[in-house]
Design a protein around this motif. Structure first.
Motif, short mmCIF file in Angstrom:
data_model
loop_
_atom_site.label_atom_id
_atom_site.label_comp_id
_atom_site.label_asym_id
_atom_site.label_seq_id
_atom_site.Cartn_x
_atom_site.Cartn_y
_atom_site.Cartn_z
N LEU A 175 0.86 -1.18 0.00
CA LEU A 175 0.00 0.00 0.00
C LEU A 175 0.90 1.23 0.00
CD1 LEU A 175 -2.70 -0.99 2.66
CD2 LEU A 175 -3.10 -0.67 0.22
N ASP A 176 0.67 2.13 -0.96
CA ASP A 176 1.43 3.38 -1.02
C ASP A 176 0.60 4.50 -0.40
OD1 ASP A 176 3.63 2.26 -2.47
OD2 ASP A 176 2.37 2.26 -4.26
N LEU A 177 1.19 5.23 0.56
CA LEU A 177 0.50 6.31 1.24
C LEU A 177 0.68 7.61 0.47
CD1 LEU A 177 0.78 4.04 3.39
CD2 LEU A 177 0.99 5.86 5.11
N SER A 178 -0.36 8.40 0.36
CA SER A 178 -0.30 9.67 -0.37
C SER A 178 0.36 10.77 0.44
CB SER A 178 -1.71 10.11 -0.78
OG SER A 178 -2.51 10.36 0.36
N ARG A 179 0.63 10.52 1.71
CA ARG A 179 1.33 11.49 2.54
C ARG A 179 2.14 10.72 3.59
NH1 ARG A 179 -0.99 15.47 6.06
NH2 ARG A 179 0.93 15.00 7.19
N ASP A 180 3.15 11.38 4.15
CA ASP A 180 3.97 10.74 5.16
C ASP A 180 3.17 10.52 6.44
OD1 ASP A 180 5.96 10.99 3.34
OD2 ASP A 180 7.17 12.44 4.46
N ILE A 181 3.31 9.33 7.02
CA ILE A 181 2.77 9.02 8.34
C ILE A 181 3.87 8.34 9.14
CG2 ILE A 181 1.16 7.58 9.64
CD1 ILE A 181 -0.22 9.95 8.42
N PHE A 182 4.27 8.99 10.24
CA PHE A 182 5.27 8.44 11.13
C PHE A 182 4.54 7.89 12.36
CE2 PHE A 182 7.42 11.56 8.56
CZ PHE A 182 8.66 11.00 8.28
N THR A 183 4.38 6.59 12.42
CA THR A 183 3.57 6.01 13.50
C THR A 183 4.30 4.84 14.14
OG1 THR A 183 1.41 5.09 14.07
CG2 THR A 183 2.31 4.46 11.94
N GLU A 184 4.11 4.68 15.44
CA GLU A 184 4.69 3.57 16.19
C GLU A 184 3.74 2.38 16.26
OE1 GLU A 184 7.76 3.27 17.61
OE2 GLU A 184 8.31 5.16 16.63
N ASP A 185 2.45 2.61 16.04
CA ASP A 185 1.49 1.51 16.04
C ASP A 185 0.21 2.01 15.40
OD1 ASP A 185 0.54 -1.05 16.47
OD2 ASP A 185 -0.12 -0.66 18.52
N GLN B 267 3.41 10.65 14.80
CA GLN B 267 4.36 11.22 15.75
C GLN B 267 4.96 12.54 15.25
OE1 GLN B 267 3.83 8.14 18.55
NE2 GLN B 267 4.83 10.09 18.72
N ALA B 268 4.97 12.75 13.93
CA ALA B 268 5.57 13.97 13.38
C ALA B 268 4.73 15.21 13.69
CB ALA B 268 5.76 13.83 11.88
N THR B 269 3.40 15.05 13.71
CA THR B 269 2.51 16.20 13.95
C THR B 269 1.85 16.17 15.32
OG1 THR B 269 0.60 15.04 12.99
CG2 THR B 269 1.99 16.35 11.48
N GLY B 270 1.92 15.02 16.01
CA GLY B 270 1.23 14.89 17.29
C GLY B 270 -0.28 14.82 17.14
N ARG B 271 -0.77 14.41 15.96
CA ARG B 271 -2.20 14.33 15.72
C ARG B 271 -2.59 12.89 15.39
NH1 ARG B 271 -3.99 18.35 11.17
NH2 ARG B 271 -6.05 17.97 12.13
N MET B 272 -3.88 12.60 15.52
CA MET B 272 -4.40 11.31 15.11
C MET B 272 -4.51 11.25 13.59
SD MET B 272 -4.95 9.37 17.73
CE MET B 272 -5.87 8.10 16.86
N PHE B 273 -4.44 10.01 13.06
CA PHE B 273 -4.73 9.81 11.64
C PHE B 273 -5.65 8.61 11.49
CE2 PHE B 273 -1.27 6.77 12.13
CZ PHE B 273 -1.66 5.71 11.32
N ARG B 274 -6.37 8.61 10.38
CA ARG B 274 -7.16 7.44 9.97
C ARG B 274 -6.85 7.18 8.51
NH1 ARG B 274 -11.39 11.50 10.16
NH2 ARG B 274 -11.92 10.91 12.29
N ALA B 275 -6.92 5.90 8.12
CA ALA B 275 -6.58 5.56 6.73
C ALA B 275 -7.35 4.32 6.30
CB ALA B 275 -5.08 5.31 6.59
N PRO B 276 -7.78 4.28 5.04
CA PRO B 276 -8.41 3.06 4.52
C PRO B 276 -7.35 2.00 4.27
CG PRO B 276 -8.17 4.68 2.77
CD PRO B 276 -7.70 5.35 4.02
N VAL B 277 -7.80 0.76 4.07
CA VAL B 277 -6.86 -0.33 3.80
C VAL B 277 -7.07 -0.93 2.42
CG1 VAL B 277 -6.51 -0.88 6.23
CG2 VAL B 277 -8.37 -1.99 4.97
N ASN B 278 -7.94 -0.31 1.60
CA ASN B 278 -8.13 -0.73 0.21
C ASN B 278 -8.54 -2.20 0.10
OD1 ASN B 278 -8.08 0.13 -2.54
ND2 ASN B 278 -6.16 -1.01 -2.85
N GLY B 279 -9.34 -2.68 1.08
CA GLY B 279 -9.79 -4.06 1.02
C GLY B 279 -8.69 -5.07 1.17
N GLY B 280 -7.54 -4.65 1.70
CA GLY B 280 -6.42 -5.55 1.84
C GLY B 280 -5.70 -5.85 0.53
N LEU B 281 -5.90 -4.98 -0.45
CA LEU B 281 -5.29 -5.17 -1.76
C LEU B 281 -4.27 -4.07 -2.04
CD1 LEU B 281 -8.51 -6.05 -3.80
CD2 LEU B 281 -6.81 -7.64 -2.86
N PRO B 282 -3.27 -4.32 -2.88
CA PRO B 282 -2.27 -3.29 -3.20
C PRO B 282 -2.93 -2.07 -3.85
CG PRO B 282 -1.53 -5.45 -3.94
CD PRO B 282 -2.98 -5.60 -3.54
N GLY B 283 -2.33 -0.91 -3.63
CA GLY B 283 -2.85 0.31 -4.23
C GLY B 283 -2.37 1.52 -3.45
#
Length: 815
Positions: free
Chosen positions: A442-452, A467-483
């Protein structure tokens, strides 16, 4: 009840002379239980004494029916003390419990029993005592009745549960049948096959040596907290339940501590820890349900059920319950975290399940396909499995996969996703755990620095802390398929330090742990705001990663509910017959940060509208907080001309774990209010009005708001500004539940019932020129040699809305 002081002997044919005399019935300590020939029965006698151990209980039964308690064997208890060696419950609790064994040869006829309780030791049945009480009872010894019996092999004993009349205490849905003789069989099914199968209290799960299991037992009782559950499993296969660890349930009650579902619902769920060395041969389990708490061979109600089972030697899976798991420290210790509530606080306990012995931190998650935990070690593509016994197993490298960073989770279908770097996540198929395969990236459209990160079963997205911004993020998983996927940052930048463990439960609640502060938080997946649950008393050693089966909420939560109603009699209590409003009225809930008088630090938790029946509710509330509940008085669904009479907002509302705080009601009065206000000054602690003060005097300003109308307005506020030359010392608002702010002069009176008044006393000091009377003051001008006491320059009183008033010592507002 104390003894009533009989002036003479109270002999009677049925032992009721002392019960029916003019001094009243003092023989209330025990409705003496039915005794049966040849059976032993536990008897509980309530006692009263100045301190535990003072009194001594002696008990006599005329087994021979020969008119005396002096026959050898008639004394069944001697010098028993509350909590002493002969008290079967072992507790100094105001009750002495002991056994009465009826001789098999005792004639089954009417006879008598005697209880004596005194500080005198060694009492027989007839000698006078200087204190205490004696009680006599007419009883009848009876033939042993029919009973339900166990059907495990004879080596496990012959438990019996007496059946007399209608059975109201039993296991499962089928009342117990009568077994005239023991039903022992090698497969514990004699009672099942005797023509009436009543053994339906439980379906035992598969047990694994070295693992945990949950057993849920269906129970019936006439009222909550009537009966107790006992559970036994022969783990070592020796044909007995004699080993200490073979008692798996002791005195459990529906909805009480030990019942993992925490609800009175006709079922009891408890946890069983299976020894690693448990037999793999068929063995046996026993359940008993009755009012008996001592597991005697004979119980006088309830039911017994026996079962055969086989314990597996396969690696034990994880028990999916309200626990969460964390991998800690440099040698990767697996900890099971369990959160309990006590009053208004939480405690987090931990059990160490196992250790890898060296560093295996990385991307860990729970695989629902086989109920094991899997992880890929950081900076490698090496896969590991941990079973429910805490054993780590190296499964080798995943072919073609990228090296893992720290963050990851497993979707319910066995698809593992872990971070490779800030813009790439790896997808692995673990649906066949023995043959993991690389599914792509999975390729992310923006940087996410996360420990978990963790997968949310409520919306199918993954969540974590950037961790870079100190904010929460949410992201889809594309049905578990590459993209390509697009993570979204949300919420405030409040996540300082390292958040290396996050978890979801089955309802989509998110929890996060800070390695930096050791604090565990409940995180709002919409706003990104946090509420602290507890500070963990054990450190993660600088390394942690979370894993969860996404089971029930790990944190015991509470709820509130209420009504919006017509308060016809302005009582501020919703009485029978007072109708609710309808749907659509807005109610907002705030966490008040335990400062109910200061709304500036409140956290908005949510807004609901009343249902069609005028009720509302909020759930998922932490017990370590208090809450402010605000009704929108401008809501058009209220209609016009409504005057609220109850408090609005409701302040400092507390909740209890696993329960609902009810009656958080808002009532509207039919009649209006008629408010007036008076004020005078007096020397402190005096009552005579005073018109002047000298330097150094302490002056009480006494302000009273009177409601002469039929309504009960809420939200009443009075402003009394500090006059020049005086400094604030104290006020008595907290004693009445009100608040006063000396900086602004605002007295928040809140509601005033019809025909009642509220009074505030504010103590102020007349300062000496150039020198304050007490502490630093709001007014800078000193008190002159002699000064007049005047009404403050400005007064305001509000009820519902602000309304200015002219300056005078006595004023009135109607509305």
């Amino acid at each position: 009840m104390n003894g009533d002081g009989d002036g003479s002997a109270q002999h009677s044919a049925d032992a009721s002379g002392d019960d029916t005399d003019a001094r009243g019935d003092d023989e209330d300590e025990e409705a003496f239980p039915q005794l049966y020939g040849g059976l032993t029965r536990s008897v509980a006698i309530p006692v009263g004494e100045p301190s535990p151990g003072t009194g001594r209980l002696s008990v006599f039964v005329d087994f021979g029916a020969d008119g005396t308690f002096l026959t050898p064997g008639d004394q069944v208890a001697a010098d028993l003390t509350d909590g002493g060696a002969g008290d079967l419950d072992g507790a100094a609790d105001g009750v002495i419990t002991f056994d009465i064994a009826v001789p098999p040869t005792a004639p089954l006829v009417p006879t008598f029993a005697r209880l004596r309780f005194s500080s005198v030791a060694g009492l027989d049945a007839i000698t006078a005592a200087a204190d205490g009480e004696v009680e006599d009872y007419a009883i009848t010894l009876k033939t042993p009745p029919d009973a339900d019996r166990g059907d495990a092999p004879a080596s496990y004993g012959n438990p019996q549960h007496v059946i007399e009349g209608a059975t109201t205490i039993y296991l499962g849905t089928v009342p117990p049948d009568v077994d005239l003789i023991a039903q022992n069989t090698p497969t514990s099914d004699g009672d099942d096959l005797d023509g009436s199968d009543d053994e339906d209290g439980v379906v035992l799960p598969q047990l694994y040596a070295g693992g945990l299991a949950e057993i849920t037992v269906k129970v019936v009782e006439p009222a909550p907290a009537t009966a107790y559950l006992q559970g036994l499993i022969d783990f070592d296969g020796d044909g007995t339940f004699a080993q200490t660890n073979e008692r798996v349930a002791r005195d459990l009650q529906d909805g009480a501590p030990g019942d993992k579902d925490g609800a009175v619902n006709g079922s009891i769920t408890f946890e069983v820890s299976v020894p690693a060395g448990a037999t793999s041969l068929p063995t046996h389990a026993r359940l008993r349900w009755s009012t008996d708490t001592f597991d005697a061979q004979t119980a006088f109600d309830g039911e017994v059920e026996d079962y055969v089972l086989t314990i597996s030697n396969d690696p034990p899976p994880f028990l999916c319950d309200a626990s969460i798991f964390r991998f800690d420290e440099s040698d990767t210790i697996l900890r099971r975290l369990q959160i309990t509530a006590s009053g208004n606080s939480y405690a987090v306990g931990q059990t160490t399940l196992g250790s890898a012995g060296n560093r295996r931190d990385g991307a860990w998650g729970f695989n629902a396909v086989d109920s094991y935990l899997y992880g890929v070690r950081t900076n490698s593509r090496r896969l590991y499995r941990v079973d429910g016994g805490g054993t780590f197993t190296d499964l080798g490298n995943i072919g073609g996969a990228e090296d893992a960073a720290n963050a990851g989770d497993i979707l319910p279908d066995g698809t593992m996703i872990y971070a490779v770097d800030e813009v790439t996540w790896q997808i692995i198929d673990l649906s066949v755990p023995a043959a993991p395969s690389n599914l792509g990236l999975l390729d992310l459209s923006r940087d996410i620095f996360t420990e978990d990160f963790a997968w949310n079963p409520a919306d199918g997205l993954v969540y974590g802390v950037d961790q870079a911004t100190g904010r929460m993020f949410r992201a889809p998983v594309n049905g578990g398929l590459p993209g390509t996927i697009t993570p979204v940052l949300f919420g405030p930048a409040i996540y300082a330090g390292t958040f290396a463990s996050v978890w979801f439960d089955e309802d989509g609640r998110l929890y996060g742990y800070s390695n930096t502060t050791n604090n565990l938080f409940l995180i709002d997946t919409v706003t990104g705001q946090t509420r602290q649950i507890a500070a963990l008393p054990f450190d993660e050693g600088g390394v942690s990663d979370g894993a969860s089966c996404r089971g029930p909420a790990p944190v015991p939560l509470g709820a509130v509910s209420g009504n919006v109603y017509e308060d016809d009699n302005a009582s501020d209590v919703r009485d029978a017959g007072e109708a609710n409003f309808g749907a659509g009225i807005g109610i907002t809930l705030f966490d008040d940060a335990r400062t109910s008088a200061d709304p500036s630090d409140d956290l908005l938790l949510g807004t609901v509208e009343t249902a069609a029946d005028g009720t509302f509710g909020f759930g998922d509330l932490l017990v370590n907080a208090t809450y402010r509940i605000l009704l929108d008085e401008a809501d058009p669904d209220l209609g016009t001309g409504r005057t609220i009479g109850t408090s609005n907002p409701r302040l400092g509302v507390a909740v209890t774990a696993n329960s609902v705080t009810t009656d958080q009601d808002f009532g509207f009065d039919a009649a209006g209010a008629d408010l007036s206000i008076t004020k005078y000054a007096a020397l402190s602690r005096a009552t005579a009005p005073r018109s002047s003060a000298a330097p150094g005097d302490l002056i009480d300003w006494i302000i009273t708001v009177q409601n002469s109308g039929g309504g009960s307005p809420s939200g009443v506020k009075v402003i009394d500004r500090l006059p020049d030359g005086f400094e604030y010392v104290s006020d008595d608002a907290p004693a009445t539940g009100d608040t006063y702010d000396p900086a602004t002069g605002l007295w928040f009176v809140d509601e005033i019932l019809a025909g009642s008044s509220e009074t505030l006393t504010i103590t102020r000091g007349c300062s000496i020129r150039g020198k304050p009377r007490t502490a630093p003051r709001s007014s800078t001008a000193p008190c002159p040699t002699r000064t007049a006491i005047r009404t403050p320059a400005r007064w305001w009183m509000t009820a519902m809305t602000a309304w200015p008033m002219t300056t005078r010592p006595s004023m009135r507002w109607r509305g």
